[in-house]
Design a protein around this motif. Structure first.
Motif, PDB file in Angstrom:
ATOM      1  N   SER A   1       0.928  -1.369   0.083  1.00 23.29           N
ATOM      2  CA  SER A   1       0.025   0.057   0.188  1.00 23.29           C
ATOM      3  C   SER A   1       0.838   1.228   0.091  1.00 23.29           C
ATOM      4  O   SER A   1       1.852   1.453   0.558  1.00 23.29           O
ATOM      5  N   THR A   2       0.421   2.187  -0.986  1.00 24.54           N
ATOM      6  CA  THR A   2       1.258   3.389  -0.998  1.00 24.54           C
ATOM      7  C   THR A   2       0.344   4.602  -0.340  1.00 24.54           C
ATOM      8  O   THR A   2      -1.029   4.624  -0.789  1.00 24.54           O
ATOM      9  N   GLN A   3       0.895   5.074   0.620  1.00 31.43           N
ATOM     10  CA  GLN A   3       0.024   6.646   0.979  1.00 31.43           C
ATOM     11  C   GLN A   3       0.584   7.696   0.386  1.00 31.43           C
ATOM     12  O   GLN A   3       1.389   8.006  -0.045  1.00 31.43           O
ATOM     13  N   ARG A   4      -0.689   8.392   0.029  1.00 32.10           N
ATOM     14  CA  ARG A   4      -0.156   9.796  -0.592  1.00 32.10           C
ATOM     15  C   ARG A   4      -1.111  10.951   0.131  1.00 32.10           C
ATOM     16  O   ARG A   4      -1.967  10.593   0.941  1.00 32.10           O
ATOM     17  N   THR A   5      -0.316  12.005   0.006  1.00 31.76           N
ATOM     18  CA  THR A   5      -1.324  13.231   0.635  1.00 31.76           C
ATOM     19  C   THR A   5      -1.834  14.036  -0.543  1.00 31.76           C
ATOM     20  O   THR A   5      -0.971  14.545  -1.398  1.00 31.76           O
ATOM     21  N   LEU A   6      -3.157  14.365  -0.485  1.00 30.54           N
ATOM     22  CA  LEU A   6      -3.563  15.041  -1.581  1.00 30.54           C
ATOM     23  C   LEU A   6      -4.241  16.210  -0.884  1.00 30.54           C
ATOM     24  O   LEU A   6      -4.515  16.294   0.246  1.00 30.54           O
ATOM     25  N   THR A   7      -4.681  17.325  -1.847  1.00 29.78           N
ATOM     26  CA  THR A   7      -5.493  18.344  -1.365  1.00 29.78           C
ATOM     27  C   THR A   7      -6.874  18.351  -1.933  1.00 29.78           C
ATOM     28  O   THR A   7      -7.210  18.230  -2.955  1.00 29.78           O
ATOM     29  N   ALA A   8      -7.562  18.738  -0.752  1.00 28.42           N
ATOM     30  CA  ALA A   8      -9.087  18.968  -1.049  1.00 28.42           C
ATOM     31  C   ALA A   8      -9.431  20.273  -0.921  1.00 28.42           C
ATOM     32  O   ALA A   8      -9.350  20.924   0.058  1.00 28.42           O
ATOM     33  N   ALA A   9     -10.220  20.859  -2.093  1.00 29.08           N
ATOM     34  CA  ALA A   9     -10.775  22.052  -1.893  1.00 29.08           C
ATOM     35  C   ALA A   9     -12.506  21.932  -1.778  1.00 29.08           C
ATOM     36  O   ALA A   9     -12.953  21.111  -2.430  1.00 29.08           O
ATOM     37  N   MET A  10     -13.107  22.533  -0.957  1.00 28.85           N
ATOM     38  CA  MET A  10     -14.558  22.575  -0.778  1.00 28.85           C
ATOM     39  C   MET A  10     -15.126  23.721  -1.018  1.00 28.85           C
ATOM     40  O   MET A  10     -14.461  24.910  -0.522  1.00 28.85           O
ATOM     41  N   HIS A  11     -16.321  23.900  -1.774  1.00 31.21           N
ATOM     42  CA  HIS A  11     -17.192  25.125  -1.669  1.00 31.21           C
ATOM     43  C   HIS A  11     -18.530  24.516  -1.760  1.00 31.21           C
ATOM     44  O   HIS A  11     -19.052  23.437  -1.850  1.00 31.21           O
TER      45      HIS A  11
END
Length: 59
Positions: A2-12
């Motif tokens: 398993s590879t962990q990734r850090t991703l960005t979420a934007a919300m509106h």
């Protein structure tokens, strides 16, 4: 493995819905609360990365 990734979420907010978008892979989802939108987005992103590599290739 398993590879962990850090991703960005934007919300509106759009009227009665919250829209969450993963900026790195251009995937979006929605929900009636911020938590629901993020949960739905997480599921969509996980499906994107677990999809078989063969299905991403051009014919």
């Amino acid at each position: 493995m398993s590879t962990q990734r850090t991703l960005t979420a934007a919300m509106h907010r759009e009227e009665d819905w919250f829209v969450a978008q993963c900026l790195e892979v251009d995937i979006a989802s929605q929900g009636q609360s911020p938590q629901e939108a993020l949960t739905n987005l997480r599921e969509a992103v996980e499906l994107h990365f677990t999809e078989a590599p063969e299905s991403r290739r051009s014919p």
